[in-house]
Motif scaffolding. Structure first.
Motif, short mmCIF file in Angstrom:
data_model
loop_
_atom_site.label_atom_id
_atom_site.label_comp_id
_atom_site.label_asym_id
_atom_site.label_seq_id
_atom_site.Cartn_x
_atom_site.Cartn_y
_atom_site.Cartn_z
N VAL A 14 0.86 -1.18 0.00
CA VAL A 14 0.00 0.00 0.00
C VAL A 14 0.90 1.24 0.00
O VAL A 14 1.82 1.34 0.80
CB VAL A 14 -0.93 0.03 1.23
CG1 VAL A 14 -1.72 1.33 1.27
CG2 VAL A 14 -1.87 -1.17 1.23
N VAL A 16 -0.13 5.23 -0.47
CA VAL A 16 -1.09 6.29 -0.79
C VAL A 16 -0.66 7.59 -0.13
O VAL A 16 -0.07 7.59 0.94
CB VAL A 16 -2.52 5.93 -0.34
CG1 VAL A 16 -3.04 4.74 -1.13
CG2 VAL A 16 -2.60 5.66 1.15
N LEU A 59 -9.04 1.94 0.22
CA LEU A 59 -7.92 1.13 -0.24
C LEU A 59 -8.38 -0.06 -1.08
O LEU A 59 -7.70 -0.47 -2.02
CB LEU A 59 -7.10 0.63 0.95
CG LEU A 59 -6.35 1.69 1.77
CD1 LEU A 59 -5.61 1.04 2.92
CD2 LEU A 59 -5.38 2.46 0.88
N CYS A 60 -9.55 -0.61 -0.74
CA CYS A 60 -10.00 -1.81 -1.44
C CYS A 60 -10.97 -1.50 -2.57
O CYS A 60 -11.52 -2.42 -3.19
CB CYS A 60 -10.61 -2.82 -0.47
SG CYS A 60 -12.18 -2.31 0.26
N SER A 71 -1.36 3.66 -4.75
CA SER A 71 -1.57 2.32 -5.26
C SER A 71 -1.81 1.33 -4.13
O SER A 71 -1.38 1.53 -3.00
CB SER A 71 -0.35 1.87 -6.07
OG SER A 71 0.81 1.81 -5.24
N CYS A 72 -2.51 0.28 -4.48
CA CYS A 72 -2.73 -0.87 -3.60
C CYS A 72 -2.38 -2.11 -4.41
O CYS A 72 -2.96 -2.34 -5.48
CB CYS A 72 -4.17 -0.90 -3.11
SG CYS A 72 -4.57 -2.24 -1.98
N ILE A 77 -5.49 3.14 -7.06
CA ILE A 77 -6.70 3.02 -6.26
C ILE A 77 -7.90 3.69 -6.92
O ILE A 77 -9.05 3.39 -6.56
CB ILE A 77 -6.49 3.60 -4.84
CG1 ILE A 77 -6.10 5.07 -4.90
CG2 ILE A 77 -5.47 2.78 -4.07
CD1 ILE A 77 -6.08 5.76 -3.53
N ILE A 84 -8.26 -4.47 -7.96
CA ILE A 84 -7.84 -4.54 -6.56
C ILE A 84 -8.76 -5.46 -5.78
O ILE A 84 -8.31 -6.31 -4.99
CB ILE A 84 -7.81 -3.12 -5.93
CG1 ILE A 84 -6.68 -2.28 -6.54
CG2 ILE A 84 -7.63 -3.21 -4.41
CD1 ILE A 84 -6.71 -0.82 -6.11
N ILE A 88 -7.85 -8.94 -2.91
CA ILE A 88 -7.87 -8.70 -1.47
C ILE A 88 -8.96 -9.54 -0.81
O ILE A 88 -9.89 -10.01 -1.47
CB ILE A 88 -8.12 -7.21 -1.14
CG1 ILE A 88 -9.54 -6.81 -1.58
CG2 ILE A 88 -7.06 -6.33 -1.75
CD1 ILE A 88 -9.99 -5.51 -1.01
N LEU A 163 -3.62 -9.43 -0.05
CA LEU A 163 -3.81 -8.44 1.01
C LEU A 163 -5.10 -8.75 1.77
O LEU A 163 -6.14 -8.99 1.15
CB LEU A 163 -3.89 -7.03 0.41
CG LEU A 163 -4.26 -5.87 1.33
CD1 LEU A 163 -3.17 -5.64 2.38
CD2 LEU A 163 -4.50 -4.59 0.52
#
Length: 322
Positions: A14, A16, A59-60, A71-72, A77, A84, A88, A163
């Motif tokens: 992660v 950001v 984030l998700c 970015s994730c 994002i 993403i 996750i 993640l």
């Protein structure tokens, strides 16, 4: 306390900057930066309404940021939210699966939604890993809180995510189940999965490799639990003797005393300045009370962080109005 398992050069799961979210006129997350190396257990700490859950949802890909970038898992994002989501596992605060389906049926449903190849094999494997096999035919609604928690974790893992986002995952679960759950989390992280977890339990905070404390959408501090305790301005001492309740009330009323907590047959008294602490405890020492210097606990530091956040908000408001 655990030490980070990722080397300094580990890629960021992660990354950001300036992450911001508003609901109407209220700013819930206010320009925060988060960098999480892959393979770490990263904790978000803060009072209710501080922006922890909103941050996880941005984030998700469940919420679109109003500001910021990053970015994730190497994906943007903003533009790659759908990709993403497929990489996750997100465990919400409340149990969100079907009470009238069995453990197996719930996991098969999730595996089907993620289009997991060879679903039966994947379901059997995750049930074995989390000791759910003996309960495979039990209705989810009949499970205890600890076993519902394991089922939710299994559902998060069924598609082999990179993640995990765990939002208050052990709320309302007994201590034995919480310990077992955290053993599983450390095993998962050891396999290279990054874990972001929100929690209010102090013993769980100390199980994280690194943490960020958030208050009203702002980052107050970031570091390992040991670093944050070490950076704290708090000085602490344990006080033992008669009439501790009266002593607690008197000490709490003194200026400069940050916290007074009863622990067993002692009071743990904390202050930011050593001379303030010494002066406050001097009358009790003179009366024969036992006074022993101790390291501040993370709970002491947690209370101090709340005070720091309050001071920062007050200073910010004063700057706006002046």
């Amino acid at each position: 306390m655990p030490e980070p398992v990722s080397p300094p050069s580990a890629p960021l799961a992660v990354d950001v900057r300036g992450l911001t979210k508003r609901f109407g006129t209220q700013t819930v997350v206010d320009h925060i930066d988060i960098q999480v190396p892959a393979g770490l257990i990263y904790g978000f700490l803060g009072p209710n309404g501080s922006g922890k859950t909103t941050t996880l949802r941005m984030l998700c890909g469940l919420l679109t940021p109003d500001g910021g970038e990053g970015s994730c898992l190497g994906l943007d994002i903003r533009t790659d939210a759908a990709r993403i989501k497929n990489q996750i596992g997100y465990m919400t605060q409340r149990f969100s699966y079907y009470d009238d389906l069995t453990v197996t049926e719930n996991l098969d449903f999730v595996a089907r939604a993620y289009q997991v190849p060879d679903r039966r094999k994947a379901v059997a494997a995750v049930m074995k890993d989390l000791d759910l096999t003996p309960r495979r035919d039990v209705m989810a609604g009949h499970l205890s809180g600890g076993w519902k928690q394991r089922l939710a974790l299994a559902a998060c893992l069924i598609h082999d995510p990179k993640l995990l986002l765990l939002d208050e995952p052990t709320a309302g679960v007994d201590p034995e189940a919480r310990r077992s759950f955290w053993n599983e989390i450390h095993s998962i992280a050891a396999r290279g999965v990054t874990v972001l977890v929100t929690t209010h339990y102090m013993d769980e905070v100390e199980r994280c490799h690194s943490i960020t404390y958030i208050a009203e959408g702002n980052v107050v501090t970031t570091g390992t639990p040991r670093e944050i305790i070490g950076q704290s301005r708090l000085k602490a001492a344990a006080l033992a003797g008669p009439d501790l309740e009266d002593a607690a009330q008197a000490l709490r009323a003194l200026p400069g005393i940050a916290s007074v907590a009863a622990l067993g047959g002692r009071l743990v008294v904390a202050a930011r300045v050593q001379t303030v602490l010494d002066d406050a405890l001097a009358p009790y020492r003179a009366r024969g009370y036992e006074v022993e210097a101790v390291a501040p606990s993370f709970e002491d530091v947690f209370v101090e962080l709340i005070h720091v956040a309050d001071e920062q908000r007050a200073a910010k408001r004063a700057g706006v109005t002046s």
